[in-house]
Design an enzyme around this catalytic site. Structure first.
Site, short mmCIF file in Angstrom:
data_model
loop_
_atom_site.label_atom_id
_atom_site.label_comp_id
_atom_site.label_asym_id
_atom_site.label_seq_id
_atom_site.Cartn_x
_atom_site.Cartn_y
_atom_site.Cartn_z
N ARG A 64 0.81 16.98 4.06
CA ARG A 64 1.72 15.85 3.80
C ARG A 64 2.96 16.28 3.03
O ARG A 64 4.07 15.81 3.27
CB ARG A 64 0.93 14.79 3.00
CG ARG A 64 1.49 13.40 3.08
CD ARG A 64 0.54 12.39 2.44
NE ARG A 64 -0.76 12.35 3.06
CZ ARG A 64 -1.03 11.76 4.23
NH1 ARG A 64 -0.08 11.13 4.88
NH2 ARG A 64 -2.25 11.79 4.75
N ASN A 106 9.95 -1.48 3.77
CA ASN A 106 8.92 -1.53 4.81
C ASN A 106 8.66 -3.00 5.15
O ASN A 106 8.92 -3.89 4.35
CB ASN A 106 7.62 -0.89 4.31
CG ASN A 106 6.56 -0.82 5.38
OD1 ASN A 106 6.85 -0.51 6.55
ND2 ASN A 106 5.33 -1.13 5.04
N THR A 107 8.16 -3.22 6.36
CA THR A 107 7.65 -4.55 6.68
C THR A 107 6.21 -4.38 7.12
O THR A 107 5.86 -3.45 7.86
CB THR A 107 8.49 -5.28 7.75
OG1 THR A 107 7.86 -6.53 8.04
CG2 THR A 107 8.65 -4.47 9.02
N HIS A 108 5.36 -5.28 6.62
CA HIS A 108 3.92 -5.18 6.88
C HIS A 108 3.45 -6.50 7.49
O HIS A 108 3.84 -7.57 7.00
CB HIS A 108 3.20 -4.90 5.56
CG HIS A 108 1.72 -4.82 5.72
ND1 HIS A 108 1.09 -3.71 6.27
CD2 HIS A 108 0.74 -5.71 5.43
CE1 HIS A 108 -0.21 -3.95 6.30
NE2 HIS A 108 -0.46 -5.14 5.81
N ASP A 144 1.35 -0.12 1.13
CA ASP A 144 1.47 -1.58 1.10
C ASP A 144 1.53 -2.18 -0.31
O ASP A 144 1.07 -3.29 -0.55
CB ASP A 144 0.34 -2.24 1.92
CG ASP A 144 0.35 -1.75 3.35
OD1 ASP A 144 1.45 -1.43 3.85
OD2 ASP A 144 -0.72 -1.64 3.96
C1 GRF Z 1 5.38 -4.28 12.84
O1 GRF Z 1 4.50 -5.37 12.98
C2 GRF Z 1 5.30 -3.71 11.46
O2 GRF Z 1 5.01 -4.64 10.46
C3 GRF Z 1 4.16 -2.75 11.59
O3 GRF Z 1 4.35 -2.16 12.85
C4 GRF Z 1 4.97 -3.10 13.71
C5 GRF Z 1 6.15 -2.40 14.35
O4 GRF Z 1 6.39 -2.87 15.64
N1 GRF Z 1 4.14 -1.84 10.46
P1 GRF Z 1 7.41 -2.14 16.64
O5 GRF Z 1 6.95 -0.72 16.85
O6 GRF Z 1 8.78 -2.17 16.01
O7 GRF Z 1 7.36 -2.98 17.88
#
Ligand code: GRF
Length: 189
Positions: A64, A106-108, A144
């Site tokens: 890593r 980030n989006t989760h 997260d």
């Molecule tokens: C999203 O739902 C994000 O929250 C998660 O992965 C997905 C990404 O989708 N971590 P995409 O590859 O942009 O369609």
């Protein structure tokens, strides 16, 4: 304007949403061959450089540190100010956050702190909850975790599958993530 890198591993629908909203990253990085880099990034190839910094080892001995160094080198070569992970599936070592602390977004696909981890959508479904959503947050070395910038909820419908529910969550992510990235970029400028 501050410079943005978007990191991808998957289908790239969030990346596509950014491009559709005329938010053009200065650099796209993928950790593996994927639709995001093979199909979506080339749509804007003349405008946005894309680099595959391939992770070949998915075993427990994955280095890593070395991988993080490689990505950091690309980010600093391009004078990147802000990093937005968009479905990026590799965790970085601390070094990246020492350099970019507070500037990694980030989006989760859950309402954190509920349902951390890779199976957030499946876990929300299994929990029997009627509502889930997405969380846009600053990333830290802990998966997260980090300051929450925004959360959007979506209903869980009777008969939802992981796919239908994830798609409903992604609609929110596609709408809001580019706007929040733009705001963060403006704050850095
Ligand atoms: C999203 O739902 C994000 O929250 C998660 O992965 C997905 C990404 O989708 N971590 P995409 O590859 O942009 O369609």
């Amino acid at each position: 304007m501050a410079k943005l890198a978007v990191l991808v591993s998957g289908t790239g629908s969030l990346l596509k949403a950014m491009l559709d909203q005329k938010l053009y990253p200065d650099l796209i990085i993928a950790d593996r061959p994927c639709r995001a880099i093979d199909t979506v990034a080339p749509l804007e190839a003349r405008r946005v450089p894309a680099r595959l910094i391939e992770r070949t080892d998915f075993s427990s001995s994955f280095d890593r540190e070395a991988y993080t160094e490689k990505v950091l080198e690309a980010l600093t070569d391009w004078d990147i100010d802000l990093i937005a992970m968009a479905g990026f599936m590799t965790l970085f070592s601390k070094k990246l956050f020492d350099v970019y602390g507070g500037r990694v977004l980030n989006t989760h696909p859950s309402l954190l702190p509920e349902h951390k981890g890779r199976h957030a959508v499946r876990d929300a479904l299994a929990s029997g909850a009627r509502v889930t959503g997405c969380t846009i947050h600053r990333a830290t070395v802990e998966m997260d975790e980090g300051e929450i910038l925004a959360q959007y909820s979506v209903p869980i419908h009777e008969g939802d599958t992981e796919k239908t529910l994830h798609e409903r969550i992604k609609e929110m992510e596609r709408k809001w993530y580019p706007r929040i990235i733009r705001r963060e970029l403006a704050l850095l400028t």
